[in-house]
Write an enzyme that holds these catalytic residues in place. Sequence first.
Site, short mmCIF file in Angstrom:
data_model
loop_
_atom_site.label_atom_id
_atom_site.label_comp_id
_atom_site.label_asym_id
_atom_site.label_seq_id
_atom_site.Cartn_x
_atom_site.Cartn_y
_atom_site.Cartn_z
N SER A 129 0.85 -1.19 0.00
CA SER A 129 0.00 0.00 0.00
C SER A 129 0.88 1.23 0.00
CB SER A 129 -0.89 0.02 1.25
OG SER A 129 -1.53 1.27 1.41
N TYR A 141 -1.25 -1.05 10.12
CA TYR A 141 -1.41 -1.33 8.69
C TYR A 141 -0.14 -0.98 7.92
CZ TYR A 141 -3.63 -1.15 4.04
OH TYR A 141 -3.97 -1.34 2.72
#
Length: 241
Positions: A129, A141
Amino acid sequence: MNNNPDHHSPERVLITGGSHGIGAAIAARCRQDGHTPVILDREGADAIHCDLSDPDSTAAALERALADGPITRLVNNVGAVFPNTVSDQSLAQLDAAVALNLRSALQCIQALLPGMREAGFGRIVSMSSRAALGKELRAAYAATKAGLIGLTRVVALEEGAHGITANAIGPGPIATELFTRANPADAPQTRAIIESVPVQRMGTPEDVAHAASYLLDARSGFVTGQTLYVCGGMTVGVAGA
């Protein structure tokens, strides 16, 4: 070793979290490319159902997937965000993020590597990401998505001599069903996101699937250890910082 760039025979592609969003788009693109997606997910009519955050459930699903023979293409797509600040991110959330976003990827790679080595061919694509470069409210994350990039680079170094490539994709803002529910098209925050993207639009799951198709292709054998940001230009000036 078979490093033949004309290695075009239809093959199965293992995709984690392939029943919705980006994963479903990658599965659809694999079908267009003549391959058969093998999906590991909690739901989905065509999926092998499992809990990818649980090692035992994942191992059982991988055993089922490999019962029909080796799989030489892998997309580590599954992931969850666990949004929170660094101050408030709980250790339980971090453990959950590691288990789903990172541990499942390593477990799938380990399960498929013997068949890839035997074939002298393999393609591994892991979904990172742009948050790996830093993003507010993404402590767990971002850490796990950055971990996928590190894992990708190690696999590329260790397995390249076997005809196996490993690459990562770093999506920017993608208009998945989940995103559009939280960010209606006419909402001010949605407009602000679009205006921050150099190409002035949201990405689509198909944009990411197209990048995955390229990296999964037999002809991409000289590209390995790389992270391809599919972000509409949002990471320009950031990725090299």
